[in-house]
Design an enzyme around this catalytic site. Structure first.
Site, PDB file in Angstrom:
ATOM      1  N   ASN A  50      11.238   0.390   8.214  1.00 47.66           N
ATOM      2  CA  ASN A  50      12.246   2.068   7.706  1.00 47.66           C
ATOM      3  C   ASN A  50      12.719   2.347   6.720  1.00 47.66           C
ATOM      4  O   ASN A  50      12.618   3.674   5.771  1.00 47.66           O
ATOM      5  CB  ASN A  50      12.836   2.544   9.085  1.00 47.66           C
ATOM      6  CG  ASN A  50      13.657   1.934   9.503  1.00 47.66           C
ATOM      7  OD1 ASN A  50      13.869   0.690   8.773  1.00 47.66           O
ATOM      8  ND2 ASN A  50      14.037   2.328  10.490  1.00 47.66           N
ATOM      9  N   GLU A  61      19.915  -5.603  15.090  1.00 44.95           N
ATOM     10  CA  GLU A  61      20.043  -4.281  15.052  1.00 44.95           C
ATOM     11  C   GLU A  61      18.591  -4.236  15.228  1.00 44.95           C
ATOM     12  O   GLU A  61      17.945  -3.707  14.608  1.00 44.95           O
ATOM     13  CB  GLU A  61      20.346  -4.381  13.517  1.00 44.95           C
ATOM     14  CG  GLU A  61      21.857  -4.022  12.676  1.00 44.95           C
ATOM     15  CD  GLU A  61      22.578  -3.450  14.038  1.00 44.95           C
ATOM     16  OE1 GLU A  61      21.933  -2.331  14.203  1.00 44.95           O
ATOM     17  OE2 GLU A  61      23.734  -3.299  13.881  1.00 44.95           O
ATOM     18  N   GLU A  91      26.969  -3.585  11.857  1.00 44.19           N
ATOM     19  CA  GLU A  91      27.068  -3.356  10.742  1.00 44.19           C
ATOM     20  C   GLU A  91      28.074  -2.324   9.850  1.00 44.19           C
ATOM     21  O   GLU A  91      28.559  -1.912  10.547  1.00 44.19           O
ATOM     22  CB  GLU A  91      25.462  -3.282  10.166  1.00 44.19           C
ATOM     23  CG  GLU A  91      23.934  -4.117  10.139  1.00 44.19           C
ATOM     24  CD  GLU A  91      23.392  -4.477   9.358  1.00 44.19           C
ATOM     25  OE1 GLU A  91      22.342  -3.446   9.206  1.00 44.19           O
ATOM     26  OE2 GLU A  91      22.653  -5.710   8.862  1.00 44.19           O
ATOM     27  N   ILE A 111       0.999  -1.091  -0.143  1.00 46.65           N
ATOM     28  CA  ILE A 111       0.078   0.039   0.541  1.00 46.65           C
ATOM     29  C   ILE A 111       0.937   1.266  -0.445  1.00 46.65           C
ATOM     30  O   ILE A 111       1.823   1.187   0.648  1.00 46.65           O
ATOM     31  CB  ILE A 111      -0.925  -0.019   1.457  1.00 46.65           C
ATOM     32  CG1 ILE A 111      -1.642  -1.307   1.062  1.00 46.65           C
ATOM     33  CG2 ILE A 111      -1.516   0.993   1.148  1.00 46.65           C
ATOM     34  CD1 ILE A 111      -3.073  -1.819   0.736  1.00 46.65           C
ATOM     35  N   GLU A 118       6.784  -7.072   5.417  1.00 43.94           N
ATOM     36  CA  GLU A 118       6.111  -6.840   4.959  1.00 43.94           C
ATOM     37  C   GLU A 118       5.127  -6.102   4.233  1.00 43.94           C
ATOM     38  O   GLU A 118       3.857  -6.132   3.515  1.00 43.94           O
ATOM     39  CB  GLU A 118       4.980  -7.743   5.209  1.00 43.94           C
ATOM     40  CG  GLU A 118       4.187  -7.512   6.328  1.00 43.94           C
ATOM     41  CD  GLU A 118       5.519  -7.982   8.069  1.00 43.94           C
ATOM     42  OE1 GLU A 118       6.552  -8.047   7.416  1.00 43.94           O
ATOM     43  OE2 GLU A 118       4.761  -7.862   9.137  1.00 43.94           O
ATOM     44  N   GLY A 131      15.650  -1.210  17.954  1.00 43.18           N
ATOM     45  CA  GLY A 131      15.193  -0.543  18.766  1.00 43.18           C
ATOM     46  C   GLY A 131      15.687   0.510  19.368  1.00 43.18           C
ATOM     47  O   GLY A 131      17.027   0.119  20.183  1.00 43.18           O
ATOM     48  N   PRO A 136      10.937  -6.542  20.693  1.00 43.77           N
ATOM     49  CA  PRO A 136      10.101  -7.306  20.768  1.00 43.77           C
ATOM     50  C   PRO A 136      10.898  -9.306  19.613  1.00 43.77           C
ATOM     51  O   PRO A 136      10.886 -10.409  20.110  1.00 43.77           O
ATOM     52  CB  PRO A 136       8.583  -7.980  21.258  1.00 43.77           C
ATOM     53  CG  PRO A 136       9.030  -5.929  21.716  1.00 43.77           C
ATOM     54  CD  PRO A 136       9.807  -5.215  21.005  1.00 43.77           C
ATOM     55  N   THR A 137      10.736  -8.444  18.442  1.00 47.65           N
ATOM     56  CA  THR A 137      10.856  -9.139  18.087  1.00 47.65           C
ATOM     57  C   THR A 137      12.582 -10.443  17.497  1.00 47.65           C
ATOM     58  O   THR A 137      12.998 -11.447  17.650  1.00 47.65           O
ATOM     59  CB  THR A 137      10.749  -8.590  16.059  1.00 47.65           C
ATOM     60  OG1 THR A 137       9.560  -8.601  16.179  1.00 47.65           O
ATOM     61  CG2 THR A 137      11.495 -10.169  15.074  1.00 47.65           C
ATOM     62  N   CYS A 143      15.538   4.089  13.431  1.00 50.59           N
ATOM     63  CA  CYS A 143      15.673   3.428  14.962  1.00 50.59           C
ATOM     64  C   CYS A 143      16.706   3.504  15.603  1.00 50.59           C
ATOM     65  O   CYS A 143      16.673   4.382  17.045  1.00 50.59           O
ATOM     66  CB  CYS A 143      16.387   2.131  14.672  1.00 50.59           C
ATOM     67  SG  CYS A 143      18.185   2.490  13.479  1.00 50.59           S
TER      68      CYS A 143
HETATM   69  P1  NAD Z   1       9.951  -5.593  13.924  1.00 47.87           P
HETATM   70  O1  NAD Z   1      10.339  -5.928  14.431  1.00 47.87           O
HETATM   71  O2  NAD Z   1       7.762  -5.832  13.210  1.00 47.87           O
HETATM   72  O3  NAD Z   1       9.222  -7.009  12.429  1.00 47.87           O
HETATM   73  C1  NAD Z   1      11.069  -6.531  11.452  1.00 47.87           C
HETATM   74  C2  NAD Z   1      11.130  -7.837  10.840  1.00 47.87           C
HETATM   75  O4  NAD Z   1      10.752  -9.084  11.069  1.00 47.87           O
HETATM   76  C3  NAD Z   1       9.748  -7.796   9.536  1.00 47.87           C
HETATM   77  O5  NAD Z   1      10.148  -8.905   8.668  1.00 47.87           O
HETATM   78  C4  NAD Z   1       8.789  -9.191   9.767  1.00 47.87           C
HETATM   79  O6  NAD Z   1       8.194  -9.946   9.441  1.00 47.87           O
HETATM   80  C5  NAD Z   1       9.847  -9.787  10.539  1.00 47.87           C
HETATM   81  N1  NAD Z   1       9.306 -10.829  12.238  1.00 47.87           N
HETATM   82  C6  NAD Z   1       8.862 -10.668  13.346  1.00 47.87           C
HETATM   83  N2  NAD Z   1       8.610 -11.529  13.564  1.00 47.87           N
HETATM   84  C7  NAD Z   1       9.170 -12.802  13.779  1.00 47.87           C
HETATM   85  C8  NAD Z   1       9.709 -14.060  14.242  1.00 47.87           C
HETATM   86  N3  NAD Z   1       9.438 -13.766  15.036  1.00 47.87           N
HETATM   87  N4  NAD Z   1      10.750 -14.301  12.766  1.00 47.87           N
HETATM   88  C9  NAD Z   1      11.178 -14.202  12.322  1.00 47.87           C
HETATM   89  N5  NAD Z   1      10.791 -12.735  11.600  1.00 47.87           N
HETATM   90  C10 NAD Z   1      10.040 -11.780  11.923  1.00 47.87           C
HETATM   91  O7  NAD Z   1       9.899  -3.930  13.166  1.00 47.87           O
HETATM   92  P2  NAD Z   1       9.582  -3.054  12.440  1.00 47.87           P
HETATM   93  O8  NAD Z   1       8.152  -2.520  12.925  1.00 47.87           O
HETATM   94  O9  NAD Z   1       9.101  -3.842  10.314  1.00 47.87           O
HETATM   95  O10 NAD Z   1      10.550  -2.318  12.364  1.00 47.87           O
HETATM   96  C11 NAD Z   1      10.674  -1.198  13.782  1.00 47.87           C
HETATM   97  C12 NAD Z   1      11.564  -1.707  14.163  1.00 47.87           C
HETATM   98  O11 NAD Z   1      12.599  -1.119  13.892  1.00 47.87           O
HETATM   99  C13 NAD Z   1      11.354  -0.245  15.033  1.00 47.87           C
HETATM  100  O12 NAD Z   1      11.702  -1.237  16.441  1.00 47.87           O
HETATM  101  C14 NAD Z   1      13.475   0.025  14.997  1.00 47.87           C
HETATM  102  O13 NAD Z   1      13.455   0.678  16.313  1.00 47.87           O
HETATM  103  C15 NAD Z   1      13.973  -1.000  14.830  1.00 47.87           C
HETATM  104  N6  NAD Z   1      14.895  -1.660  13.671  1.00 47.87           N
HETATM  105  C16 NAD Z   1      16.498  -0.982  13.686  1.00 47.87           C
HETATM  106  C17 NAD Z   1      17.541  -0.634  12.855  1.00 47.87           C
HETATM  107  C18 NAD Z   1      19.175  -1.315  13.611  1.00 47.87           C
HETATM  108  O14 NAD Z   1      20.210  -1.204  12.756  1.00 47.87           O
HETATM  109  N7  NAD Z   1      18.795  -0.636  14.750  1.00 47.87           N
HETATM  110  C19 NAD Z   1      17.184  -0.351  11.424  1.00 47.87           C
HETATM  111  C20 NAD Z   1      15.721   0.258  11.646  1.00 47.87           C
HETATM  112  C21 NAD Z   1      14.704  -0.463  12.282  1.00 47.87           C
END
Ligand code: NAD
Length: 489
Positions: free
Chosen positions: A155, A252, A463, A29, A181, A254, A233-234, A286
């Site tokens: 992001n 990597e 990274e 979307i 996704e 949050g 949490p992920t 992040c």
């Molecule tokens: P998210 O944790 O919801 O999802 C991240 C990815 O993990 C997605 O591709 C999702 O499909 C996948 N995923 C979810 N559950 C899973 C599981 N149980 N096993 C395997 N894969 C799984 O994060 P988001 O909402 O897409 O992104 C935002 C978060 O990412 C924020 O917390 C942000 O701080 C963090 N982030 C960190 C960095 C960094 O470099 N430190 C960079 C960008 C974003």
């Protein structure tokens, strides 16, 4: 321009687009309008098997090539990305809703930087050591891990794909990458470009899916390593699953990073840094410095400057070059951020500006105004939890020791920054901040030459920079005897 960006198929495996219509249907979307840009299928277990098998086969041939030859292919891919920057940036804007003003300079170009950097250091960065042992000797080799999995957040979809692929591939691994996704499109183009640049089929594969697909990859017995960019949490779930197989991981995650402004700082620069570190990509970064600690003597000047510059920001159509603030990635994220703003108001923070949906784009997309709260205290929800939206919290402080203790009082440790004219103090403060990446008198600049990553709950592994190669390879040590074996029996 057309808002359609339907790829030939959902997945890219073994050098070509692949579809499996058995997989759950989902849509990409455009967050600025809610229009459907593409319709895709999540990977079925059969697709996961096919991608991992393809990577496993291709990795052997790839690892047998010289690092120079591998690097050359990545550098070629960097050139193609730069030639197509406009089209890739428009795609990134469709995927994420981020303004073209940003994507044109910060997304695919930063992916190209990674391919160029790792391609360039490939010939020299994988050398081992010679260890003299008095006649006998030993040597070390840096060897690839095998099949690596990359899992991305929404992001920076293209940047994340490239930041993971570049060191993994240069070190001789193959990769299966699963984008978020919410942003499935960019990584497919990166896979196409790598093939065009000469990458052997199967070395870099992309499959689609969500939280149900990720575990199929993480738990796959032929996967040696998982690199996740995502939320804490992920991260806990993925690290726990990987630990069950003792797999290598890079996390990597949050943050809720502190940005400390002393009253001797250049206020114009400090406000600029704070705005970049809270409003760029609509706050979906992040490492953002979302807890802005301002020394009491500078508070009034800081807030006045910040409010006038924030109120002048251009919010609107992300495809317009002048737009500085686009929508958030989804309506769900918009609702989450608005709920945090309401909590900030309810818990007694002072709303300086923003605080809702901008009127002129109301009903159009997932927009939230750049928002500043002052008089935020450490215990408030908005000061403790990662919001991942354009919400800046300004907190007051009096002295150095106090602000360091408060800045460190968090489970996160991704990043931090300090603005001051006193360079001794700047070094003293960053030395004590518990975070993986720190800035003095600037914020959020992440050139590929510099390691990037977090500590505490924000993750582990790094990274970028040559250091990243250590996280995609392991040492093999060889002892070489030059005489007879002397055995006591
Ligand atoms: P998210 O944790 O919801 O999802 C991240 C990815 O993990 C997605 O591709 C999702 O499909 C996948 N995923 C979810 N559950 C899973 C599981 N149980 N096993 C395997 N894969 C799984 O994060 P988001 O909402 O897409 O992104 C935002 C978060 O990412 C924020 O917390 C942000 O701080 C963090 N982030 C960190 C960095 C960094 O470099 N430190 C960079 C960008 C974003």
């Amino acid at each position: 321009m057309t808002l359609k960006a339907q790829p030939k198929a959902s997945h890219f495996i073994d050098g070509e687009y692949v579809e499996d219509t058995e997989g759950a249907v989902f849509q990409s979307i455009y967050p600025a309008t809610g229009e459907v840009v593409a319709t895709l299928h999540a990977a079925t277990p059969a697709i996961v098997e096919r991608a991992v098998a393809s990577a496993k086969t291709a990795q052997k041939e790839w690892a047998a090539m010289s690092p120079t030859a591998r690097g050359r292919i990545l550098r070629r891919a960097a050139d193609i990305i730069r030639e197509r920057n406009r089209a890739l940036s428009e795609l990134e804007t469709l995927d994420t809703g981020k303004p073209i003003q940003e994507t044109i300079v910060a997304d695919s170009t930063s992916g190209a930087d990674a391919f160029e950097f790792f391609g360039g250091i490939a010939p020299s960065a994988l050398n081992g050591d010679y260890i003299p042992l008095g006649g006998d000797f030993a040597y070390t080799k840096r060897v690839p891990l095998g099949v690596c999995v990359g899992i991305g957040a929404w992001n920076y979809p293209q940047q994340i794909a490239c930041w993971k692929a570049a060191p993994a591939l240069v070190a001789g691994n193959a990769m299966v990458f699963k984008p978020s996704e919410n942003t499935p499109l960019g990584a497919l183009k990166i896979a196409e470009i790598l093939i065009e640049a000469g990458l052997p089929k199967g070395v870099f594969n992309v499959i689609q899916g969500d939280r149900d697909t990720g575990p199929l990859l993480v738990n796959h017995p032929d996967v040696a390593k998982v690199s996740l960019t995502g939320s804490v949490p992920t991260g806990r779930k993925v690290a726990a699953a990987a630990a069950g197989h003792l797999k290598h991981v890079t996390m990597e995650l949050g943050g809720k990073s502190p940005l400390i402004v002393f009253d001797d700082a250049d206020i114009e620069s400090a406000v600029g840094g704070a705005m970049l570190g809270n409003f760029y990509s609509s706050g979906q970064v992040c490492s953002n410095g979302t807890r802005v600690f301002v020394q009491r003597g500078a508070k009034q000047r800081f807030l006045e400057n910040l409010k006038s510059r924030t109120d002048a920001m251009v919010i609107g159509d992300p495809m317009e070059e002048a737009t500085q603030i686009g929508p958030l990635v989804s309506k769900a994220q918009q609702q989450k951020v608005l709920a945090y703003i309401e909590k900030g108001k309810a818990e007694g923070a002072t709303l300086i500006t923003g605080g809702g949906i901008p009127n002129h784009v109301a009903g159009q997309g997932a927009y939230v105004q750049p928002t500043v709260f002052a008089d935020v205290t450490d215990g408030m929800t908005i000061a403790r939890e990662e919001i991942f939206g354009p919400v800046m919290c300004v907190l007051d402080f009096d002295d150095e020791d106090e602000v360091i203790a408060r800045a460190n009082a968090t489970e996160f440790g991704l990043a931090g920054g300090v603005f001051t004219a006193d360079i001794n103090r700047a070094h003293r403060v960053v030395d004590q901040l518990e975070a993986g990446t720190l800035w003095i008198n600037t914020y959020n600049i992440c050139p590929v030459e510099m390691p990037f990553g977090g500590s505490k709950q924000s993750g582990f592994g790094r990274e970028n920079s040559a250091t990243a190669l250590n996280h995609y390879s392991e040492l093999k040590t060889v002892y070489v005897a030059t005489g007879k074996v002397e055995a006591p029996y």
